[in-house]
Design a protein around this motif. Structure first.
Motif, PDB file in Angstrom:
ATOM      1  N   PRO A 100      37.553  48.311  41.957  1.00 21.87           N
ATOM      2  CA  PRO A 100      37.624  48.952  40.635  1.00 21.87           C
ATOM      3  C   PRO A 100      36.246  49.434  40.195  1.00 21.87           C
ATOM      4  CG  PRO A 100      38.742  46.816  40.665  1.00 21.87           C
ATOM      5  CD  PRO A 100      37.960  46.908  41.929  1.00 21.87           C
ATOM      6  N   PRO A 101      36.198  50.379  39.267  1.00 22.75           N
ATOM      7  CA  PRO A 101      34.902  50.847  38.751  1.00 22.75           C
ATOM      8  C   PRO A 101      34.125  49.700  38.095  1.00 22.75           C
ATOM      9  CG  PRO A 101      36.685  52.304  38.084  1.00 22.75           C
ATOM     10  CD  PRO A 101      37.331  51.109  38.695  1.00 22.75           C
ATOM     11  N   LEU A 102      32.807  49.855  38.028  1.00 24.74           N
ATOM     12  CA  LEU A 102      31.946  48.803  37.487  1.00 24.74           C
ATOM     13  C   LEU A 102      32.303  48.470  36.043  1.00 24.74           C
ATOM     14  CD1 LEU A 102      29.517  46.956  37.945  1.00 24.74           C
ATOM     15  CD2 LEU A 102      28.040  48.827  37.194  1.00 24.74           C
ATOM     16  N   GLY A 103      32.643  49.482  35.255  1.00 24.03           N
ATOM     17  CA  GLY A 103      33.009  49.231  33.862  1.00 24.03           C
ATOM     18  C   GLY A 103      34.247  48.367  33.736  1.00 24.03           C
ATOM     19  N   GLU A 104      35.220  48.606  34.604  1.00 21.47           N
ATOM     20  CA  GLU A 104      36.439  47.797  34.574  1.00 21.47           C
ATOM     21  C   GLU A 104      36.149  46.366  35.000  1.00 21.47           C
ATOM     22  OE1 GLU A 104      40.804  47.560  36.786  1.00 21.47           O
ATOM     23  OE2 GLU A 104      39.691  49.463  36.760  1.00 21.47           O
ATOM     24  N   LEU A 105      35.274  46.192  36.000  1.00 22.91           N
ATOM     25  CA  LEU A 105      34.914  44.841  36.437  1.00 22.91           C
ATOM     26  C   LEU A 105      34.241  44.072  35.299  1.00 22.91           C
ATOM     27  CD1 LEU A 105      33.538  45.464  40.047  1.00 22.91           C
ATOM     28  CD2 LEU A 105      35.733  44.460  39.401  1.00 22.91           C
ATOM     29  N   CYS A 106      33.362  44.741  34.555  1.00 22.74           N
ATOM     30  CA  CYS A 106      32.699  44.085  33.422  1.00 22.74           C
ATOM     31  C   CYS A 106      33.708  43.688  32.347  1.00 22.74           C
ATOM     32  CB  CYS A 106      31.633  45.002  32.830  1.00 22.74           C
ATOM     33  SG  CYS A 106      30.223  45.319  33.913  1.00 22.74           S
ATOM     34  N   SER A 107      34.711  44.529  32.140  1.00 23.21           N
ATOM     35  CA  SER A 107      35.711  44.235  31.106  1.00 23.21           C
ATOM     36  C   SER A 107      36.596  43.055  31.483  1.00 23.21           C
ATOM     37  CB  SER A 107      36.579  45.473  30.856  1.00 23.21           C
ATOM     38  OG  SER A 107      37.377  45.778  31.994  1.00 23.21           O
ATOM     39  N   ARG A 108      36.607  42.664  32.755  1.00 28.85           N
ATOM     40  CA  ARG A 108      37.432  41.530  33.186  1.00 28.85           C
ATOM     41  C   ARG A 108      36.734  40.180  32.997  1.00 28.85           C
ATOM     42  NH1 ARG A 108      40.246  43.460  38.913  1.00 28.85           N
ATOM     43  NH2 ARG A 108      41.125  45.423  38.172  1.00 28.85           N
ATOM     44  N   LEU A 109      35.436  40.196  32.719  1.00 26.57           N
ATOM     45  CA  LEU A 109      34.695  38.938  32.586  1.00 26.57           C
ATOM     46  C   LEU A 109      35.247  38.031  31.488  1.00 26.57           C
ATOM     47  CD1 LEU A 109      31.004  40.146  33.086  1.00 26.57           C
ATOM     48  CD2 LEU A 109      32.408  38.818  34.677  1.00 26.57           C
ATOM     49  N   PRO A 110      35.547  38.538  30.261  1.00 23.35           N
ATOM     50  CA  PRO A 110      36.090  37.640  29.230  1.00 23.35           C
ATOM     51  C   PRO A 110      37.388  36.953  29.664  1.00 23.35           C
ATOM     52  CG  PRO A 110      35.360  39.699  28.247  1.00 23.35           C
ATOM     53  CD  PRO A 110      35.302  39.896  29.732  1.00 23.35           C
ATOM     54  N   LYS A 111      38.271  37.690  30.354  1.00 26.86           N
ATOM     55  CA  LYS A 111      39.514  37.078  30.825  1.00 26.86           C
ATOM     56  C   LYS A 111      39.218  35.979  31.833  1.00 26.86           C
ATOM     57  CE  LYS A 111      44.038  36.887  31.558  1.00 26.86           C
ATOM     58  NZ  LYS A 111      44.137  36.013  32.734  1.00 26.86           N
ATOM     59  N   GLY A 112      38.256  36.208  32.718  1.00 25.22           N
ATOM     60  CA  GLY A 112      37.900  35.185  33.690  1.00 25.22           C
ATOM     61  C   GLY A 112      37.318  33.951  33.030  1.00 25.22           C
ATOM     62  N   LEU A 113      36.458  34.130  32.033  1.00 30.27           N
ATOM     63  CA  LEU A 113      35.890  32.985  31.318  1.00 30.27           C
ATOM     64  C   LEU A 113      36.968  32.216  30.562  1.00 30.27           C
ATOM     65  CD1 LEU A 113      32.623  34.638  29.955  1.00 30.27           C
ATOM     66  CD2 LEU A 113      32.771  32.814  31.671  1.00 30.27           C
ATOM     67  N   HIS A 114      37.900  32.951  29.952  1.00 33.09           N
ATOM     68  CA  HIS A 114      39.002  32.306  29.243  1.00 33.09           C
ATOM     69  C   HIS A 114      39.829  31.455  30.195  1.00 33.09           C
ATOM     70  CE1 HIS A 114      43.184  32.161  27.698  1.00 33.09           C
ATOM     71  NE2 HIS A 114      42.577  31.934  26.539  1.00 33.09           N
ATOM     72  N   ASP A 115      40.144  31.986  31.362  1.00 37.41           N
ATOM     73  CA  ASP A 115      40.936  31.233  32.335  1.00 37.41           C
ATOM     74  C   ASP A 115      40.179  30.007  32.836  1.00 37.41           C
ATOM     75  OD1 ASP A 115      42.917  33.103  32.056  1.00 37.41           O
ATOM     76  OD2 ASP A 115      42.414  34.205  33.889  1.00 37.41           O
ATOM     77  N   LEU A 116      38.854  30.141  32.998  1.00 37.85           N
ATOM     78  CA  LEU A 116      38.050  29.024  33.494  1.00 37.85           C
ATOM     79  C   LEU A 116      38.136  27.812  32.567  1.00 37.85           C
ATOM     80  CD1 LEU A 116      35.856  28.093  35.619  1.00 37.85           C
ATOM     81  CD2 LEU A 116      34.175  28.846  33.925  1.00 37.85           C
ATOM     82  N   PHE A 117      38.159  28.080  31.256  1.00 37.75           N
ATOM     83  CA  PHE A 117      38.141  26.987  30.291  1.00 37.75           C
ATOM     84  C   PHE A 117      39.537  26.525  29.880  1.00 37.75           C
ATOM     85  CE2 PHE A 117      33.810  28.464  29.780  1.00 37.75           C
ATOM     86  CZ  PHE A 117      33.113  27.292  29.543  1.00 37.75           C
ATOM     87  N   THR A 118      40.563  27.331  30.150  1.00 42.09           N
ATOM     88  CA  THR A 118      41.898  26.990  29.651  1.00 42.09           C
ATOM     89  C   THR A 118      42.920  26.683  30.739  1.00 42.09           C
ATOM     90  OG1 THR A 118      42.503  29.353  29.569  1.00 42.09           O
ATOM     91  CG2 THR A 118      41.563  28.363  27.574  1.00 42.09           C
ATOM     92  N   THR A 119      42.701  27.169  31.966  1.00 42.56           N
ATOM     93  CA  THR A 119      43.683  26.894  33.028  1.00 42.56           C
ATOM     94  C   THR A 119      43.807  25.408  33.271  1.00 42.56           C
ATOM     95  OG1 THR A 119      43.204  29.024  34.071  1.00 42.56           O
ATOM     96  CG2 THR A 119      44.297  27.361  35.418  1.00 42.56           C
TER      97      THR A 119
END
Length: 306
Positions: A100-119
């Motif tokens: 994916p484009p770099l901008g899209e990869l950056c936009s996925r970071l909050p979702k990844g952090l959320h999953d890290l703390f809540t999964t």
């Protein structure tokens, strides 16, 4: 190793030479031993250098370099080897057509952090316990809490830079949000470090109600010990699939259970199982290489096998 070489603790000449040679070997090996080592090394040296400049000033840092020139030469070598490792990593060709484009990869970071703390609550529980330790140490007036919180602040700077730069480290389909338990190992290891240091300070400094803190610590350890039992026997589906492949007389074996077999994803096209079949044959689990795939019982027909 670098800490021992830079410290002012007296070392006998021969052990110090051995430590220097051992660290020299590590400077060549470590940057090439994993995708996280090189960026973490460079970011760590950068943050430590900024911290030293803030506390000692430029003159103090230059004076320290003149006192330990060989050790700082090793640090420079480590930076160069880490840069070389990052350059080698830029030639990665895995999934190069689906990045994916770099901008899209950056936009996925909050979702990844959320999953890290809540999964799973593990990270949140450990972080809460560390912060609780800091509150207790402040309440009892422990002198060691100030350097501890300073270290935690600089570690926060390090991990923030690390997460922000994660999109530049490549893309893998099995960690589509970039932040995952494996890419966040530096954060997890740092969290364990502060957990151990802060817990040891509380145990040493606490004078009253130590039994209450012991109960809290025992409950934390019991929780993580019991949680490990959930990881047992998670490979039974894969074991049954391999047994089915081994016992089947067919050269292309359909599987009725949906689970990965020697892969990250469930294989639905038998042509994607060639490497796994060859590996099972090399391990003598199969007499000859076989293909296999998961066939949905509700689906009609099966994939075309050339």
């Amino acid at each position: 190793c670098f800490h021992l070489l830079l410290s002012d603790h007296p070392l006998r000449p021969f052990p110090r030479v051995l430590l220097f040679l051992f660290t020299l070997g590590l400077s060549f090996v470590l940057p090439l031993s994993g995708p996280l080592v090189a960026p973490c090394t460079m970011l760590g040296i950068f943050v430590i250098s900024v911290r030293a400049l803030r506390s000692q000033g430029l003159s103090g840092c230059l004076r320290r370099i003149t006192v330990h020139p060989a050790v700082h030469g090793l640090l420079l070598l480590l930076v160069l080897m880490s840069s070389y490792s990052l350059w080698l990593g830029s030639y990665n060709v895995i999934e190069e057509e689906h990045i994916p484009p770099l901008g899209e990869l950056c936009s996925r970071l909050p979702k990844g952090l959320h999953d890290l703390f809540t999964t799973t609550p593990a990270i949140a529980i450990l972080l809460a316990f560390v912060l609780g330790n800091v509150i207790v140490l402040r309440a009892i007036g422990c002198s060691g809490v100030r350097p501890l919180t300073s270290d935690m602040g600089w570690f926060l700077v390090f991990i923030t830079l690390y997460v922000v730069l994660l999109p530049l480290g490549g893309y893998r389909p099995w960690r589509e949000n970039l932040v995952r338990f494996d890419t966040m190992l530096p954060f997890t290891l740092g969290l364990f470090h502060f957990y151990l240091v802060s817990t040891w300070l509380v145990i040493r400094q606490l004078r009253t109600k130590k039994w209450l803190y012991g109960l809290a610590l025992g409950g934390l350890l019991l929780h993580f010990s019991v949680a490990d039992f959930e990881l047992l026997n998670t490979n039974t589906c894969e074991m049954r699939a391999i047994q089915r492949i081994a016992s089947s007389p067919e050269r292309t074996v359909p599987l009725t259970e949906s689970c990965p077999v020697l892969s990250w994803n469930v294989i639905t096209d038998p042509r994607n199982s060639d490497l796994q079949g060859e590996l099972l044959a090399r391990w003598k689990i199969l007499e000859v290489p076989k293909r296999f795939y998961y066939r949905d019982p509700s689906a009609v027909g099966s994939p075309n096998v050339p």
